[in-house]
Design a protein around this motif. Structure first.
Motif, PDB file in Angstrom:
ATOM      1  N   GLU A 151      25.836  40.024  23.664  1.00  0.00           N
ATOM      2  CA  GLU A 151      25.555  40.529  22.340  1.00  0.00           C
ATOM      3  C   GLU A 151      25.184  39.335  21.383  1.00  0.00           C
ATOM      4  O   GLU A 151      24.506  39.476  20.328  1.00  0.00           O
ATOM      5  CB  GLU A 151      26.714  41.265  22.136  1.00  0.00           C
ATOM      6  N   GLU A 152      25.966  38.211  21.423  1.00  0.00           N
ATOM      7  CA  GLU A 152      26.008  37.183  20.503  1.00  0.00           C
ATOM      8  C   GLU A 152      24.656  36.555  20.841  1.00  0.00           C
ATOM      9  O   GLU A 152      23.950  36.129  20.004  1.00  0.00           O
ATOM     10  CB  GLU A 152      26.998  36.178  21.018  1.00  0.00           C
ATOM     11  N   VAL A 153      24.092  36.243  21.907  1.00  0.00           N
ATOM     12  CA  VAL A 153      22.761  35.825  22.145  1.00  0.00           C
ATOM     13  C   VAL A 153      21.747  36.654  21.524  1.00  0.00           C
ATOM     14  O   VAL A 153      20.581  36.128  20.819  1.00  0.00           O
ATOM     15  CB  VAL A 153      22.481  35.829  23.649  1.00  0.00           C
ATOM     16  N   ILE A 154      21.728  38.008  21.504  1.00  0.00           N
ATOM     17  CA  ILE A 154      20.824  38.812  20.974  1.00  0.00           C
ATOM     18  C   ILE A 154      20.757  38.535  19.709  1.00  0.00           C
ATOM     19  O   ILE A 154      19.768  38.520  18.843  1.00  0.00           O
ATOM     20  CB  ILE A 154      21.206  40.165  21.561  1.00  0.00           C
ATOM     21  N   LEU A 155      21.994  38.323  18.818  1.00  0.00           N
ATOM     22  CA  LEU A 155      22.062  38.251  17.215  1.00  0.00           C
ATOM     23  C   LEU A 155      21.608  36.791  17.071  1.00  0.00           C
ATOM     24  O   LEU A 155      20.822  36.635  15.839  1.00  0.00           O
ATOM     25  CB  LEU A 155      23.558  38.214  16.948  1.00  0.00           C
ATOM     26  N   ARG A 156      21.747  35.787  17.964  1.00  0.00           N
ATOM     27  CA  ARG A 156      21.284  34.579  17.530  1.00  0.00           C
ATOM     28  C   ARG A 156      19.558  34.706  17.524  1.00  0.00           C
ATOM     29  O   ARG A 156      18.982  33.883  16.767  1.00  0.00           O
ATOM     30  CB  ARG A 156      21.826  33.283  18.553  1.00  0.00           C
ATOM     31  N   VAL A 157      19.370  35.170  18.810  1.00  0.00           N
ATOM     32  CA  VAL A 157      17.751  35.288  18.885  1.00  0.00           C
ATOM     33  C   VAL A 157      17.167  36.039  17.629  1.00  0.00           C
ATOM     34  O   VAL A 157      16.166  35.572  16.809  1.00  0.00           O
ATOM     35  CB  VAL A 157      17.280  36.021  20.023  1.00  0.00           C
ATOM     36  N   LYS A 158      17.662  37.185  17.164  1.00  0.00           N
ATOM     37  CA  LYS A 158      17.278  37.790  16.055  1.00  0.00           C
ATOM     38  C   LYS A 158      17.377  36.915  14.812  1.00  0.00           C
ATOM     39  O   LYS A 158      16.315  36.723  14.081  1.00  0.00           O
ATOM     40  CB  LYS A 158      18.295  39.105  15.950  1.00  0.00           C
ATOM     41  N   ALA A 159      18.443  36.089  14.526  1.00  0.00           N
ATOM     42  CA  ALA A 159      18.563  35.374  13.223  1.00  0.00           C
ATOM     43  C   ALA A 159      17.348  34.292  13.442  1.00  0.00           C
ATOM     44  O   ALA A 159      16.835  34.014  12.271  1.00  0.00           O
ATOM     45  CB  ALA A 159      19.958  34.860  13.438  1.00  0.00           C
ATOM     46  N   LEU A 160      17.309  33.624  14.587  1.00  0.00           N
ATOM     47  CA  LEU A 160      16.428  32.647  14.707  1.00  0.00           C
ATOM     48  C   LEU A 160      14.867  33.297  14.278  1.00  0.00           C
ATOM     49  O   LEU A 160      14.050  32.600  13.615  1.00  0.00           O
ATOM     50  CB  LEU A 160      16.086  32.102  15.998  1.00  0.00           C
ATOM     51  N   ARG A 161      14.449  34.289  14.695  1.00  0.00           N
ATOM     52  CA  ARG A 161      13.267  35.064  14.480  1.00  0.00           C
ATOM     53  C   ARG A 161      13.241  35.348  12.980  1.00  0.00           C
ATOM     54  O   ARG A 161      12.245  35.054  12.295  1.00  0.00           O
ATOM     55  CB  ARG A 161      13.338  36.314  15.335  1.00  0.00           C
ATOM     56  N   ASP A 162      14.294  35.860  12.423  1.00  0.00           N
ATOM     57  CA  ASP A 162      14.274  36.218  11.136  1.00  0.00           C
ATOM     58  C   ASP A 162      13.949  35.004  10.103  1.00  0.00           C
ATOM     59  O   ASP A 162      13.050  34.827   9.345  1.00  0.00           O
ATOM     60  CB  ASP A 162      15.323  36.819  10.708  1.00  0.00           C
ATOM     61  N   LEU A 163      14.941  34.020  10.568  1.00  0.00           N
ATOM     62  CA  LEU A 163      14.721  32.654   9.654  1.00  0.00           C
ATOM     63  C   LEU A 163      13.561  31.908   9.721  1.00  0.00           C
ATOM     64  O   LEU A 163      13.162  31.404   8.591  1.00  0.00           O
ATOM     65  CB  LEU A 163      15.888  31.658  10.120  1.00  0.00           C
ATOM     66  N   PHE A 164      12.810  31.807  10.828  1.00  0.00           N
ATOM     67  CA  PHE A 164      11.652  31.139  10.912  1.00  0.00           C
ATOM     68  C   PHE A 164      10.499  31.877  10.937  1.00  0.00           C
ATOM     69  O   PHE A 164       9.336  31.524  11.367  1.00  0.00           O
ATOM     70  CB  PHE A 164      11.754  30.260  12.285  1.00  0.00           C
ATOM     71  N   GLY A 165      10.597  33.341  10.865  1.00  0.00           N
ATOM     72  CA  GLY A 165       9.458  34.115  10.742  1.00  0.00           C
ATOM     73  C   GLY A 165       8.739  34.421  11.990  1.00  0.00           C
ATOM     74  O   GLY A 165       7.502  34.477  11.692  1.00  0.00           O
ATOM     75  N   ILE A 166       9.475  34.284  13.018  1.00  0.00           N
ATOM     76  CA  ILE A 166       8.786  34.439  14.407  1.00  0.00           C
ATOM     77  C   ILE A 166       8.550  35.949  14.355  1.00  0.00           C
ATOM     78  O   ILE A 166       9.278  36.797  14.320  1.00  0.00           O
ATOM     79  CB  ILE A 166       9.532  33.915  15.386  1.00  0.00           C
ATOM     80  N   ARG A 167       6.991  36.453  14.884  1.00  0.00           N
ATOM     81  CA  ARG A 167       6.675  37.780  14.996  1.00  0.00           C
ATOM     82  C   ARG A 167       7.431  38.360  15.859  1.00  0.00           C
ATOM     83  O   ARG A 167       7.857  37.535  16.938  1.00  0.00           O
ATOM     84  CB  ARG A 167       5.251  37.964  14.969  1.00  0.00           C
ATOM     85  N   ASP A 168       7.568  39.745  16.079  1.00  0.00           N
ATOM     86  CA  ASP A 168       8.193  40.228  16.943  1.00  0.00           C
ATOM     87  C   ASP A 168       7.278  40.390  18.287  1.00  0.00           C
ATOM     88  O   ASP A 168       6.210  40.764  18.046  1.00  0.00           O
ATOM     89  CB  ASP A 168       8.425  41.910  16.562  1.00  0.00           C
ATOM     90  N   ASN A 169       8.134  40.026  19.290  1.00  0.00           N
ATOM     91  CA  ASN A 169       6.767  39.895  20.606  1.00  0.00           C
ATOM     92  C   ASN A 169       7.036  41.000  21.487  1.00  0.00           C
ATOM     93  O   ASN A 169       6.949  41.245  22.701  1.00  0.00           O
ATOM     94  CB  ASN A 169       7.281  38.760  21.595  1.00  0.00           C
ATOM     95  N   GLY A 170       7.527  42.256  20.791  1.00  0.00           N
ATOM     96  CA  GLY A 170       7.571  43.437  21.334  1.00  0.00           C
ATOM     97  C   GLY A 170       6.388  43.989  22.274  1.00  0.00           C
ATOM     98  O   GLY A 170       6.597  44.507  23.495  1.00  0.00           O
ATOM     99  N   GLY A 171       5.287  43.480  22.005  1.00  0.00           N
ATOM    100  CA  GLY A 171       4.127  43.924  22.826  1.00  0.00           C
ATOM    101  C   GLY A 171       4.118  43.552  24.207  1.00  0.00           C
ATOM    102  O   GLY A 171       4.113  44.351  24.939  1.00  0.00           O
ATOM    103  N   ALA A 172       4.230  42.357  24.636  1.00  0.00           N
ATOM    104  CA  ALA A 172       4.221  41.865  25.708  1.00  0.00           C
ATOM    105  C   ALA A 172       5.326  42.241  26.869  1.00  0.00           C
ATOM    106  O   ALA A 172       5.294  42.939  27.887  1.00  0.00           O
ATOM    107  CB  ALA A 172       4.260  40.201  25.846  1.00  0.00           C
ATOM    108  N   ASP A 173       6.560  42.415  26.153  1.00  0.00           N
ATOM    109  CA  ASP A 173       7.796  42.809  26.885  1.00  0.00           C
ATOM    110  C   ASP A 173       8.077  44.392  27.003  1.00  0.00           C
ATOM    111  O   ASP A 173       8.729  44.801  27.949  1.00  0.00           O
ATOM    112  CB  ASP A 173       9.253  42.147  26.299  1.00  0.00           C
TER     113      ASP A 173
END
Lengths: 430, 276
Positions: A405-427
């Motif tokens: 759960e912690e890893v998921i939160l970190r991934v989300k924080a990183l994406r939000d902080l650096f403006g990385i778009r959601d990669n939902g398409g591929a996965d």
């Protein structure tokens, strides 16, 4: 990962409600694409049995319309107002996965350790595949659920022992005789439980079937279906000489077989063991016959004792099953994290590299030609050093698998902080 | 090469291995330790292999096979039981009876390890091949009879549990009645034939070797009585078609006589027939 489950089961609704919500294969085939079209889910699977109708899916967006999904299912069956949204329960993320694993393990079943549920989950899996609503995540999740089901059935005794009176009789026969294919059975009466017991014995390959019934036509019809022979109702005691198992389920005001008759028969059959299942009410065989050596006589109460004992044993296996579920849940979440972390790191790297390239291109003319290679090298090193910390922390989380759960939160924080778009398409596409 | 330290080491190790093995099978039968399953059969094979090594090393170290005293015979008997059980487990994949059978091997081996004495001075006839056949056949017979009794005992335990509708641990773990009866019967037939061979060889060969031979020798009479008892039991089963509980009771009664023969006659009645 926006995994959501919603369902109705024997825990939340009475039989008449569950009946209303039962879905045929064709109804499931029709519903799954609609759930995707209506953007409820990007991937989804529907499982419907007599005890539960459950929907599992990966939400298309950030928010799951739980109420909308409940209404969708009710409207699908036109079950309003007898079925309400309050009859459903929902779960999200890890709780939804754990619920599916518990269902596959049989611990959520009405009869603990039910083996049919695994086949029914497999049916739901295949229907989703046919309907094109099975993406990589649901595909992996359903395979994990089937794996859980198989593991608990091989590593624990959750599915062991008969849990119905008719099957308990077969289990008992298997504790007396080594090979049922070399044994013969006499069915006295063609009642429902007797017939069911006979079917189980035939399923186990019983060598020969003889049927005696007051109505000969009924006996002949059953014998024809089971591949047996019919004898006169009056010839029951004579038949005891040659059979190994007797299943008696006639309605009779008095005993149809007395101890003296059994004693005589035992001498004629050289004291060969005789297993008698008396499921008639009132009982058909005088219980005093149980005292005769090598005669194993059991009534419905004795068989119920076996059933109760087996159910207790199955309940006692739940801690082991829970351990397996926890292991598989961790394994699934670890895989899920890897799925998220890999692309995130890649996109993070690409994002920083794009900034670096852009800035170098913008300012490259300020440097002497002989210094430009050094500029390239130094800026790359800076980017790599910035990347190193977050990348290491994210990868550590997926390797240990203990902080999912912690890893998921970190991934989300990183994406939000650096403006990385959601990669939902591929996965997430199905 | 002085092999006596190796003999001493194995003398202590083998009963400890059987104790461990019996504990593992016991834990499996009475409790629920799935983690032990993968160690069970390898542990059995290692124990049996080391027991065979012990018998070979002992034979070399003392220059005679371990058949010259009751406690030497006991270690051979323990090995025979363990080998017999290993064969059954590998063939049938049924390990539920292991605790009960291997406990016998443990008991025989422990008694042997505690009381056995090192002997170098043995009579010349103990080098005879005919004696080897005689003793081997007798030991095989007694091993088979021990196994037959163990399965008979398990049969009766399961029989009473089923008859009394208790359906407990014994019901859950043991194989079915018919299989136990078959195992017991086959072991009994094998034991009967082996003992018959031992008696025939003994009656022909012993009078030629021992000047004080007597047909009233307690061991010979005891073995003949046992053999006749088994002959009657097997004959009754065959001729009268007896099956089930009664035959298992007869098997256990016969084993009671065997036990008496093995202990009372060997320990308390003097005879030319003790080979020492």
């Amino acid at each position: 990962m926006n995994l959501h489950s919603i369902g109705i089961s024997h825990h939340t609704a009475a039989l008449e409600i569950r009946e209303r919500m039962w879905l045929s294969d064709d109804e499931i085939r029709g519903a799954l694409p609609r759930l995707k079209e209506q953007k409820h889910f990007a991937e989804c699977v529907l499982v419907s049995t007599c005890n539960r109708t459950e929907l599992y899916g990966i939400a298309g967006g950030d928010i799951v319309d739980d109420g909308g999904l409940r209404r969708f299912l009710i409207d699908l069956k036109g079950a309003s107002p007898s079925v309400g949204t309050e009859h459903f329960v929902s779960a999200h993320a890890g709780a939804a996965i754990a619920h599916l694993f518990r269902v596959a393990a049989g611990v959520e079943s009405m009869v603990i350790g039910d083996v049919q549920i695994l086949g029914q989950i497999k049916d739901g899996f295949n229907l989703a595949r046919e309907s094109g609503t099975l993406g990589p995540v649901m595909n992996r999740l359903m395979q994990a659920a089937l794996h859980v089901g198989k593991r608990v059935r091989t590593e624990t005794a959750i599915a062991e022992g008969a849990v119905s009176v008719s099957y308990a009789a077969v289990e008992l026969a298997s504790k007396i005789y080594a090979d049922l294919t070399k044994k013969s059975v006499l069915l006295i009466g063609a009642g429902e439980t007797g017939e069911l017991t006979l079917r189980h014995l035939v399923g186990k390959g019983i060598g020969h079937v003889t049927i005696a019934n007051r109505t000969r036509e009924r006996a002949e019809a059953l014998a024809s279906a089971m591949g047996g022979t019919v004898i006169d109702y009056d010839g029951i005691v004579d038949a005891l000489r040659s059979v190994d198992i007797v299943v008696s389920s006639v309605t009779s005001p008095s005993y149809i077989v007395q101890p003296g008759e059994v004693q005589k028969v035992m001498k004629q059959r050289s004291n060969n063991p005789l297993f008698i299942i008396d499921i008639g009410l009132p009982r058909n065989i005088n219980p005093a016959a149980a005292k005769i050596e090598n005669v194993f006589l059991y009534d419905i109460d004795a068989l119920s004792t076996i059933v109760d004992r087996n159910l207790d044993r199955r309940r006692g296996e739940i801690p082991k099953v829970t351990r397996i579920i926890r292991e598989e849940l961790v394994a699934f979440l670890r895989w899920q994290n890897t799925l998220e972390v890999g692309p995130t790191i890649q996109e993070f790297r690409e994002s920083l590299e794009a900034i670096r390239t852009q800035e170098v291109m913008k300012h490259v003319n300020r440097f002497r030609p002989e210094d430009r290679d050094l500029l390239e090298l130094v800026t790359r090193r800076i980017v790599n050093k910035i990347l190193h910390g977050p990348t290491t922390v994210l990868k550590q989380g997926t390797e240990s698998g203990t902080h999912s759960e912690e890893v998921i939160l970190r991934v989300k924080a990183l994406r939000d902080l650096f403006g990385i778009r959601d990669n939902g398409g591929a996965d997430h596409e199905g | 090469m002085n092999m006596q330290p190796v003999v001493l080491f194995l003398l202590i190790l083998i009963p400890l291995l059987y104790a461990g093995l019996t504990t593992v099978y016991g834990l499996q039968f009475f409790g629920d330790f799935p983690g032990l399953t993968r160690f069970r059969t390898p542990a059995l094979l290692i124990t049996v292999a080391l027991h065979i090594v012990y018998l070979v090393v002992r034979t070399i170290a003392f220059d005679h096979p371990p058949i010259t005293s009751v406690f030497e015979i006991m270690t051979v008997l323990a090995a025979s039981i363990a080998i017999g059980y290993t064969y059954i487990e590998v063939r049938t994949r049924a390990s539920a009876t292991g605790f009960f059978i291997l406990f016998l091997a443990f008991a025989f081996q422990t008694a042997s390890s505690v009381f056995i004495r090192d002997r170098f001075d043995i009579p010349g006839y103990l080098h005879s091949v005919v004696l080897g056949f005689h003793v081997s056949a007798a030991l095989l017979g007694y091993t088979a009879i021990s196994l037959s009794a163990a399965y008979g005992f398990l049969y009766l335990m399961l029989y009473h549990e089923i008859k009394s509708s208790r359906f407990g641990l014994i019901y859950n773990r043991l194989p079915n009645l018919e299989m136990l009866e078959t195992m017991s019967h086959r072991a009994e037939v094998f034991g009967f034939v082996s003992l018959g061979v031992a008696i025939v060889i003994g009656v022909i060969w012993l009078p030629r070797v021992f000047h004080n031979f007597s047909y009233w020798d307690p061991k010979l009479v005891g073995t003949l009585v046992i053999w006749c008892l088994y002959a009657v039991a097997l004959g009754a089963k065959r001729q009268l078609g007896w099956q089930g509980r009664k035959t298992m009771v007869i098997t256990l009664v016969a084993f009671g006589f065997v036990f008496l023969s093995m202990t009372v006659i060997n320990l308390y009645l003097s005879s030319f027939h003790s080979f020492h």
